[in-house]
Design a protein around this motif. Structure first.
Motif, PDB file in Angstrom:
ATOM      1  N   LEU A  60      12.018   1.252 -11.773  1.00 54.27           N
ATOM      2  CA  LEU A  60      12.434   0.174 -12.547  1.00 54.27           C
ATOM      3  C   LEU A  60      13.189   0.529 -13.680  1.00 54.27           C
ATOM      4  O   LEU A  60      13.897  -0.051 -14.062  1.00 54.27           O
ATOM      5  CB  LEU A  60      10.786  -0.780 -12.953  1.00 54.27           C
ATOM      6  CG  LEU A  60      11.203  -1.891 -14.017  1.00 54.27           C
ATOM      7  CD1 LEU A  60      10.045  -2.718 -13.352  1.00 54.27           C
ATOM      8  CD2 LEU A  60      11.201  -1.762 -15.244  1.00 54.27           C
ATOM      9  N   LYS A  61      12.602   1.510 -14.477  1.00 57.21           N
ATOM     10  CA  LYS A  61      13.075   1.814 -15.952  1.00 57.21           C
ATOM     11  C   LYS A  61      14.698   2.327 -15.701  1.00 57.21           C
ATOM     12  O   LYS A  61      15.588   2.092 -16.339  1.00 57.21           O
ATOM     13  CB  LYS A  61      12.441   2.787 -16.355  1.00 57.21           C
ATOM     14  CG  LYS A  61      11.233   2.182 -17.295  1.00 57.21           C
ATOM     15  CD  LYS A  61      10.326   2.964 -17.998  1.00 57.21           C
ATOM     16  CE  LYS A  61       9.119   2.515 -18.560  1.00 57.21           C
ATOM     17  NZ  LYS A  61       8.342   3.466 -19.131  1.00 57.21           N
ATOM     18  N   PRO A  62      15.016   3.129 -14.630  1.00 58.75           N
ATOM     19  CA  PRO A  62      16.373   3.728 -14.475  1.00 58.75           C
ATOM     20  C   PRO A  62      17.234   2.761 -13.922  1.00 58.75           C
ATOM     21  O   PRO A  62      18.337   2.683 -14.276  1.00 58.75           O
ATOM     22  CB  PRO A  62      16.027   4.675 -13.348  1.00 58.75           C
ATOM     23  CG  PRO A  62      14.559   5.287 -13.392  1.00 58.75           C
ATOM     24  CD  PRO A  62      13.805   4.163 -13.861  1.00 58.75           C
ATOM     25  N   LEU A  63      16.675   1.659 -13.180  1.00 60.97           N
ATOM     26  CA  LEU A  63      17.673   0.598 -12.660  1.00 60.97           C
ATOM     27  C   LEU A  63      18.037  -0.274 -13.979  1.00 60.97           C
ATOM     28  O   LEU A  63      19.208  -0.706 -14.190  1.00 60.97           O
ATOM     29  CB  LEU A  63      17.060  -0.299 -11.652  1.00 60.97           C
ATOM     30  CG  LEU A  63      16.966   0.332 -10.094  1.00 60.97           C
ATOM     31  CD1 LEU A  63      16.056  -0.523  -9.234  1.00 60.97           C
ATOM     32  CD2 LEU A  63      18.378   0.677  -9.730  1.00 60.97           C
ATOM     33  N   ASN A  71       8.938   8.413  -0.176  1.00 61.14           N
ATOM     34  CA  ASN A  71       7.880   8.473  -0.539  1.00 61.14           C
ATOM     35  C   ASN A  71       7.605   8.113  -2.171  1.00 61.14           C
ATOM     36  O   ASN A  71       6.466   8.313  -2.703  1.00 61.14           O
ATOM     37  CB  ASN A  71       6.981   9.851  -0.264  1.00 61.14           C
ATOM     38  CG  ASN A  71       7.611  10.992  -0.801  1.00 61.14           C
ATOM     39  OD1 ASN A  71       8.535  11.080  -1.012  1.00 61.14           O
ATOM     40  ND2 ASN A  71       6.608  12.185  -0.783  1.00 61.14           N
ATOM     41  N   THR A  72       8.728   7.909  -2.809  1.00 57.88           N
ATOM     42  CA  THR A  72       8.652   7.654  -4.188  1.00 57.88           C
ATOM     43  C   THR A  72       8.289   6.367  -4.372  1.00 57.88           C
ATOM     44  O   THR A  72       8.620   5.283  -3.607  1.00 57.88           O
ATOM     45  CB  THR A  72      10.125   7.604  -4.779  1.00 57.88           C
ATOM     46  OG1 THR A  72      10.442   9.158  -4.625  1.00 57.88           O
ATOM     47  CG2 THR A  72      10.133   7.466  -6.126  1.00 57.88           C
ATOM     48  N   HIS A  73       7.207   6.017  -5.480  1.00 56.14           N
ATOM     49  CA  HIS A  73       6.867   4.746  -5.330  1.00 56.14           C
ATOM     50  C   HIS A  73       7.675   3.758  -6.039  1.00 56.14           C
ATOM     51  O   HIS A  73       8.592   4.182  -6.996  1.00 56.14           O
ATOM     52  CB  HIS A  73       5.715   4.774  -6.652  1.00 56.14           C
ATOM     53  CG  HIS A  73       4.647   3.510  -6.478  1.00 56.14           C
ATOM     54  ND1 HIS A  73       4.899   2.455  -7.237  1.00 56.14           N
ATOM     55  CD2 HIS A  73       3.442   3.203  -5.797  1.00 56.14           C
ATOM     56  CE1 HIS A  73       3.926   1.325  -6.967  1.00 56.14           C
ATOM     57  NE2 HIS A  73       3.172   1.782  -6.040  1.00 56.14           N
ATOM     58  N   ASP A  74       7.782   2.413  -5.748  1.00 52.97           N
ATOM     59  CA  ASP A  74       8.844   1.542  -6.223  1.00 52.97           C
ATOM     60  C   ASP A  74       8.870   1.282  -7.521  1.00 52.97           C
ATOM     61  O   ASP A  74       9.965   1.299  -8.188  1.00 52.97           O
ATOM     62  CB  ASP A  74       8.617   0.125  -5.399  1.00 52.97           C
ATOM     63  CG  ASP A  74       9.014   0.336  -4.002  1.00 52.97           C
ATOM     64  OD1 ASP A  74       9.409   1.089  -3.292  1.00 52.97           O
ATOM     65  OD2 ASP A  74       8.810  -0.950  -3.352  1.00 52.97           O
ATOM     66  N   ALA A 116      14.328  -0.657  -0.156  1.00 52.02           N
ATOM     67  CA  ALA A 116      14.349  -0.455   1.387  1.00 52.02           C
ATOM     68  C   ALA A 116      14.341   0.909   1.900  1.00 52.02           C
ATOM     69  O   ALA A 116      15.118   1.849   1.043  1.00 52.02           O
ATOM     70  CB  ALA A 116      15.276  -1.408   2.181  1.00 52.02           C
ATOM     71  N   SER A 117      13.779   1.255   3.026  1.00 52.32           N
ATOM     72  CA  SER A 117      13.911   2.878   3.371  1.00 52.32           C
ATOM     73  C   SER A 117      14.868   2.825   4.588  1.00 52.32           C
ATOM     74  O   SER A 117      15.307   2.171   5.182  1.00 52.32           O
ATOM     75  CB  SER A 117      12.533   3.013   3.840  1.00 52.32           C
ATOM     76  OG  SER A 117      11.522   3.186   2.969  1.00 52.32           O
ATOM     77  N   VAL A 118      15.479   4.213   4.636  1.00 50.39           N
ATOM     78  CA  VAL A 118      16.415   4.586   5.551  1.00 50.39           C
ATOM     79  C   VAL A 118      15.974   6.105   6.211  1.00 50.39           C
ATOM     80  O   VAL A 118      15.219   6.629   5.427  1.00 50.39           O
ATOM     81  CB  VAL A 118      17.744   4.664   5.049  1.00 50.39           C
ATOM     82  CG1 VAL A 118      18.208   3.142   4.743  1.00 50.39           C
ATOM     83  CG2 VAL A 118      18.035   5.451   4.069  1.00 50.39           C
ATOM     84  N   HIS A 149       5.442  -3.048  -9.029  1.00 52.26           N
ATOM     85  CA  HIS A 149       6.107  -2.666 -10.078  1.00 52.26           C
ATOM     86  C   HIS A 149       5.311  -3.153 -11.429  1.00 52.26           C
ATOM     87  O   HIS A 149       5.623  -2.869 -12.472  1.00 52.26           O
ATOM     88  CB  HIS A 149       7.429  -3.399 -10.346  1.00 52.26           C
ATOM     89  CG  HIS A 149       8.454  -3.193  -9.295  1.00 52.26           C
ATOM     90  ND1 HIS A 149       8.765  -3.774  -8.136  1.00 52.26           N
ATOM     91  CD2 HIS A 149       9.585  -1.809  -9.394  1.00 52.26           C
ATOM     92  CE1 HIS A 149       9.662  -2.994  -7.523  1.00 52.26           C
ATOM     93  NE2 HIS A 149      10.110  -1.957  -8.095  1.00 52.26           N
ATOM     94  N   PHE A 150       4.140  -3.769 -11.092  1.00 59.43           N
ATOM     95  CA  PHE A 150       3.446  -4.215 -12.236  1.00 59.43           C
ATOM     96  C   PHE A 150       2.401  -3.081 -12.915  1.00 59.43           C
ATOM     97  O   PHE A 150       1.775  -2.342 -12.398  1.00 59.43           O
ATOM     98  CB  PHE A 150       2.266  -5.073 -11.792  1.00 59.43           C
ATOM     99  CG  PHE A 150       1.647  -5.878 -12.866  1.00 59.43           C
ATOM    100  CD1 PHE A 150       1.976  -7.080 -13.611  1.00 59.43           C
ATOM    101  CD2 PHE A 150       0.181  -5.312 -13.364  1.00 59.43           C
ATOM    102  CE1 PHE A 150       1.238  -7.672 -14.483  1.00 59.43           C
ATOM    103  CE2 PHE A 150      -0.591  -5.996 -14.183  1.00 59.43           C
ATOM    104  CZ  PHE A 150      -0.118  -7.021 -14.780  1.00 59.43           C
TER     105      PHE A 150
END
Length: 249
Positions: free
Chosen positions: A125-128, A118-121, A74-76, A155-156
């Protein structure tokens, strides 16, 4: 470090008591060594250790559902600029940041991250997944790997599918143009609820910190408090739904 209990006629004087319940303070106090400046930096952030300590409590009680994990973001809006900010595609290009959350199957946050808006979701994935801590279990060794990973079509990619399978995770990522949102929605609402819990902390609804790591620290503290509230509800008997008899399911 001792949390002073003071009585004061000024509003907000007991803020530490209200924000940090006694039970959470018992977990936090051992994680706060005397402050010693380190010019070279490094070390593990105390809020990360606090989040893990609360997850350990939940894991030891068998209250973490490792059958799957769910990722969402989510964005803030950002008011002052700084690191980890960028033009938001959902806010007319205004500067903002993005919160990334990985939760277990019930929506309890296991790992959190911050990036520019503006970072793509998919880049989170890998860092999380790497950021999932090794959490205590009711029986056996610590655990840090869920059975499945659920994520939306952003994320695909073939790389993500291969990377997850190599680590023993079953990918459940929506395929663009094939699977509808409704299928993932049966699970995604749980992590969306977790993000709503995090946004319940006013410091996260709008970012005022110029330094991205400071905002990340507030997000980590909010995750620890969210997990602690879940633990408190379970101890009071109000957090677990009653199971229906088999004939009524």
């Amino acid at each position: 470090m001792v949390r002073a209990a003071t009585s004061s006629p000024f509003a907000g004087a007991d803020l530490s008591q209200r924000l940090v319940p006694d039970g959470l303070w018992e977990l936090a106090a051992p994680l706060l060594p005397p402050f010693v400046p380190r010019p070279q930096g490094g070390g593990t952030a105390p809020w990360r250790r606090l989040h893990r300590a609360v997850l350990d409590e939940l894991g030891a009680q068998g209250e973490l559902d490792w059958s799957s994990a769910i990722i969402d973001a989510a964005s803030v809006r950002n008011e002052k600029g700084g690191t980890l900010t960028g033009p938001s595609p959902v806010d007319r290009g205004k500067k903002g940041s993005k919160l990334h959350v990985l939760s277990e199957a019930q929506g309890i946050p296991l790992a959190v991250a911050v990036s520019a808006a503006n970072t793509h979701d998919s880049l989170a994935l890998k860092p999380l997944v790497r950021g999932i801590p090794a959490v205590r279990s009711r029986r056996g060794p610590r655990r840090r790997r869920p059975g499945k990973l659920r994520a939306d079509k952003a994320h695909f990619s073939a790389d993500h599918l291969t990377w997850l399978r190599e680590r023993g995770l079953i990918p459940r990522i929506a395929r663009p143009g094939i699977e509808s949102r409704e299928r993932l929605g049966r699970h995604r609402w749980k992590t969306e609820r977790s993000i709503a819990w995090l946004f319940g902390y006013r410091r996260l609804t709008v970012r005022y910190e110029r330094t991205g790591s400071h905002f990340h620290a507030f997000l980590g503290l909010a995750a620890a408090l969210t997990c602690y509230k879940k633990r408190s509800r379970l101890r009071s008997g109000g957090g677990r739904p009653q199971r229906l008899p088999a004939a009524q399911r």
